[in-house]
Design an enzyme around this catalytic site. Structure first.
Site, PDB file in Angstrom:
ATOM      1  N   HIS A  43      11.219  19.769 -22.240  1.00 37.40           N
ATOM      2  CA  HIS A  43      10.762  18.392 -22.403  1.00 37.40           C
ATOM      3  C   HIS A  43      11.835  17.418 -21.925  1.00 37.40           C
ATOM      4  O   HIS A  43      13.008  17.785 -21.791  1.00 37.40           O
ATOM      5  CB  HIS A  43      10.479  18.072 -23.873  1.00 37.40           C
ATOM      6  CG  HIS A  43       9.615  19.065 -24.575  1.00 37.40           C
ATOM      7  ND1 HIS A  43       8.243  19.070 -24.477  1.00 37.40           N
ATOM      8  CD2 HIS A  43       9.936  20.109 -25.391  1.00 37.40           C
ATOM      9  CE1 HIS A  43       7.743  20.063 -25.219  1.00 37.40           C
ATOM     10  NE2 HIS A  43       8.762  20.705 -25.778  1.00 37.40           N
ATOM     11  N   ARG A 134      -2.022  19.280 -21.996  1.00 33.96           N
ATOM     12  CA  ARG A 134      -1.737  19.921 -23.283  1.00 33.96           C
ATOM     13  C   ARG A 134      -2.658  19.354 -24.347  1.00 33.96           C
ATOM     14  O   ARG A 134      -2.794  18.140 -24.496  1.00 33.96           O
ATOM     15  CB  ARG A 134      -0.280  19.663 -23.678  1.00 33.96           C
ATOM     16  CG  ARG A 134       0.207  20.542 -24.837  1.00 33.96           C
ATOM     17  CD  ARG A 134       1.600  20.130 -25.267  1.00 33.96           C
ATOM     18  NE  ARG A 134       2.307  21.196 -25.978  1.00 33.96           N
ATOM     19  CZ  ARG A 134       3.367  20.999 -26.754  1.00 33.96           C
ATOM     20  NH1 ARG A 134       3.864  19.772 -26.906  1.00 33.96           N
ATOM     21  NH2 ARG A 134       3.952  22.000 -27.362  1.00 33.96           N
ATOM     22  N   TYR A 167      -1.555  24.138 -28.324  1.00 27.90           N
ATOM     23  CA  TYR A 167      -0.529  24.303 -29.350  1.00 27.90           C
ATOM     24  C   TYR A 167      -1.225  24.271 -30.703  1.00 27.90           C
ATOM     25  O   TYR A 167      -1.875  23.288 -31.053  1.00 27.90           O
ATOM     26  CB  TYR A 167       0.503  23.184 -29.234  1.00 27.90           C
ATOM     27  CG  TYR A 167       1.730  23.358 -30.114  1.00 27.90           C
ATOM     28  CD1 TYR A 167       2.163  24.609 -30.528  1.00 27.90           C
ATOM     29  CD2 TYR A 167       2.475  22.248 -30.519  1.00 27.90           C
ATOM     30  CE1 TYR A 167       3.293  24.765 -31.313  1.00 27.90           C
ATOM     31  CE2 TYR A 167       3.615  22.387 -31.301  1.00 27.90           C
ATOM     32  CZ  TYR A 167       4.022  23.636 -31.695  1.00 27.90           C
ATOM     33  OH  TYR A 167       5.142  23.793 -32.486  1.00 27.90           O
ATOM     34  N   HIS A 191       4.103  29.170 -27.759  1.00 24.71           N
ATOM     35  CA  HIS A 191       4.897  29.789 -28.819  1.00 24.71           C
ATOM     36  C   HIS A 191       4.123  30.868 -29.594  1.00 24.71           C
ATOM     37  O   HIS A 191       4.226  30.980 -30.817  1.00 24.71           O
ATOM     38  CB  HIS A 191       5.418  28.724 -29.788  1.00 24.71           C
ATOM     39  CG  HIS A 191       5.944  27.489 -29.109  1.00 24.71           C
ATOM     40  ND1 HIS A 191       6.602  27.521 -27.893  1.00 24.71           N
ATOM     41  CD2 HIS A 191       5.909  26.178 -29.478  1.00 24.71           C
ATOM     42  CE1 HIS A 191       6.954  26.274 -27.548  1.00 24.71           C
ATOM     43  NE2 HIS A 191       6.533  25.465 -28.473  1.00 24.71           N
ATOM     44  N   ASP A 267      12.400  25.433 -24.461  1.00 24.04           N
ATOM     45  CA  ASP A 267      11.932  24.391 -25.385  1.00 24.04           C
ATOM     46  C   ASP A 267      12.978  23.282 -25.559  1.00 24.04           C
ATOM     47  O   ASP A 267      12.892  22.495 -26.494  1.00 24.04           O
ATOM     48  CB  ASP A 267      11.536  24.958 -26.752  1.00 24.04           C
ATOM     49  CG  ASP A 267      10.717  23.962 -27.581  1.00 24.04           C
ATOM     50  OD1 ASP A 267       9.928  23.195 -26.996  1.00 24.04           O
ATOM     51  OD2 ASP A 267      10.880  23.923 -28.819  1.00 24.04           O
TER      52      ASP A 267
END
Length: 315
Positions: A43, A134, A167, A191, A267
């Site tokens: 990010h 996302r 997510y 994840h 991440d």
């Protein structure tokens, strides 16, 4: 080193109380990444003075600029990045786009968009390097978005060859299964769906996730964030090389079962961690534990992310 709870970021924003700044001075990894390796989940935050944080955000992070991300990329030995839009920026993708455009083709992006976006705006995102959107279902991070809106967005971005990143947390998969299965695009799970690593990787919860991947060949998985998923505490409690061992059997199971549908990323800058901030060099050294052969490492770090984000480079 943990920051002061009240230390202001640039641009007049004040970090969320207890926010941990990213780790400065990461080790140089002992594991040598394969040539062309991609950090497929990272990010940028702000800087707030240039790219203000969204009014509706659930947290205010530290600044983490494109220059700092690219310096980390080079230090760790990666060649490319996939920059995922941070929830603290909402659907204002400018910080992520600025980083992609400054990368000289070495970064691609995953955006957050709303139903109101025009086709011309979607094409502009594509031209800037975006290859996915996302959808966040973690309730503590975002407000609810109606599923009909998300499905409409998925249908529109499918025409561009993009994918959807999802997510969510493991207990919510049964409720979301039908919606995820109906998405018309490739679907990439962040994840590993946040498994509870205090349970067995052979148990019913993680078994359901593995079944989800088996039954839906369009589903990919990021085997990321051992520092976020581990229940065993920070590395200082175990020695650096023994940290996050409770995550290894989960990630390795996914890598070995679905070698052509896995991705890995740092991440960075590790939003919303509460007890420690990981050394990114040591996270890279975690990779051979979950992808133990050169063939698996090549797929995880090079072949798979290139197919998804730089297909024009794949022969």
């Amino acid at each position: 080193m943990p920051p002061s709870d009240a230390l202001p970021t640039t641009g007049g924003f004040t970090k969320t109380a207890g926010w941990l700044d990213w780790y400065q001075g990461p080790a140089r990894p002992r594991f040598q990444l394969p040539e062309g390796a991609v950090d497929a989940h990272c990010h940028v935050f702000g800087p707030g003075a240039a790219f203000p944080y969204a009014p509706e955000r659930k947290y205010t992070p530290c600044d983490a600029s494109k220059a700092q991300l690219f310096a980390l990329r080079d230090h760790l030995g990666f060649h490319r990045n996939v920059i995922v839009q941070a929830t603290c920026h909402g659907d204002d993708n400018r910080a992520m786009l600025d980083a992609c455009q400054a990368s000289q083709g070495r970064a691609r992006g995953v955006a957050t968009v709303r139903r109101s976006i025009s086709d011309e705006q979607l094409q502009a995102l594509h031209d800037a390097g975006v290859r996915g959107v996302r959808f966040n279902f973690v309730k503590r991070l975002v407000d609810f978005t109606p599923r009909d809106e998300l499905m409409e967005i998925a249908q529109r971005i499918h025409r561009l060859g993009w994918h959807v990143v999802i997510y969510f947390e493991a207990p919510d998969l049964p409720e979301l299964w039908d919606f995820f299965s109906a998405l018309p695009t490739t679907v990439v799970v962040d994840h590993m769906g946040r498994p509870d690593v205090t349970q067995s990787p052979d148990g019913p919860e993680f078994g359901l996730f593995l079944r989800f991947m088996r039954e839906h060949p369009q589903v990919w998985c990021k085997v990321t964030c051992p520092e976020r998923l581990s229940s065993s505490g920070p590395p200082a409690l175990h020695g650096q090389q023994q940290a996050y061992q409770d995550v290894v059997p989960f990630a390795r199971r996914v890598v070995e079962a679905f070698p052509d549908r896995v991705l890995w990323g740092t991440d960075w800058p590790h939003p919303n961690l509460k007890d420690h901030m990981p050394d990114d060099g040591l996270l890279v050294d975690f990779i051979p534990q979950i992808a133990p052969t050169q063939a698996l490492q090549q797929r995880l770090l090079v072949d798979n992310p290139l197919r998804l984000y730089w297909p024009e480079l794949v022969g």
